[in-house]
Design an enzyme around this catalytic site. Structure first.
Site, PDB file in Angstrom:
ATOM      1  N   ALA A 194       0.823  -1.114   0.094  1.00 56.13           N
ATOM      2  CA  ALA A 194      -0.151  -0.040   0.049  1.00 56.13           C
ATOM      3  C   ALA A 194       1.020   1.191  -0.067  1.00 56.13           C
ATOM      4  O   ALA A 194       1.945   1.332   0.688  1.00 56.13           O
ATOM      5  CB  ALA A 194      -0.812  -0.078   1.135  1.00 56.13           C
ATOM      6  N   CYS A 195       0.617   2.066  -0.809  1.00 55.22           N
ATOM      7  CA  CYS A 195       1.249   3.577  -0.889  1.00 55.22           C
ATOM      8  C   CYS A 195       0.348   4.559  -0.804  1.00 55.22           C
ATOM      9  O   CYS A 195      -0.852   4.280  -1.048  1.00 55.22           O
ATOM     10  CB  CYS A 195       2.030   3.437  -2.165  1.00 55.22           C
ATOM     11  SG  CYS A 195       1.070   3.844  -3.644  1.00 55.22           S
TER      12      CYS A 195
END
Length: 99
Positions: A8-9
């Protein structure tokens, strides 16, 4: 080794999915099994089941944000790394998982 991972960014557009691809390719090259959940702009994809998590030897979180459902990984051996670590040197991240 059986590994489950979450990527996840902050924007959830590119790096989340690029990291997932790197993890798949590196796991295959090193002879590991891996399932990767992505939490990106499309929401949660390839969501890990309770069975997936319990059956895993290690949990890898390549995340730069707070993820949904992090409590699912309590009582598991978790390695958290910045997503850039996976993008730049995924083999080094796997080495850390093995230690």
């Amino acid at each position: 080794m059986r590994i489950v991972a979450v990527t996840a960014c902050p924007t959830g557009i590119a790096h989340t999915y690029m990291a997932a691809e790197k993890l798949f390719a590196t796991a295959k090259a090193l002879g590991h099994e891996i399932k990767v959940e992505t939490q990106g702009a499309m929401g949660i994809e390839n969501e890990l089941s309770v069975h997936d998590i319990k059956a895993a030897d290690r949990v890898l979180m390549a995340i730069d944000i707070v993820i949904e459902g992090e409590e699912r990984f309590e009582n598991q051996r978790v390695l958290k790394v910045p997503i850039q670590d996976v993008l730049k040197d995924p083999k080094a991240v796997f080495k850390r998982l093995e230690d």
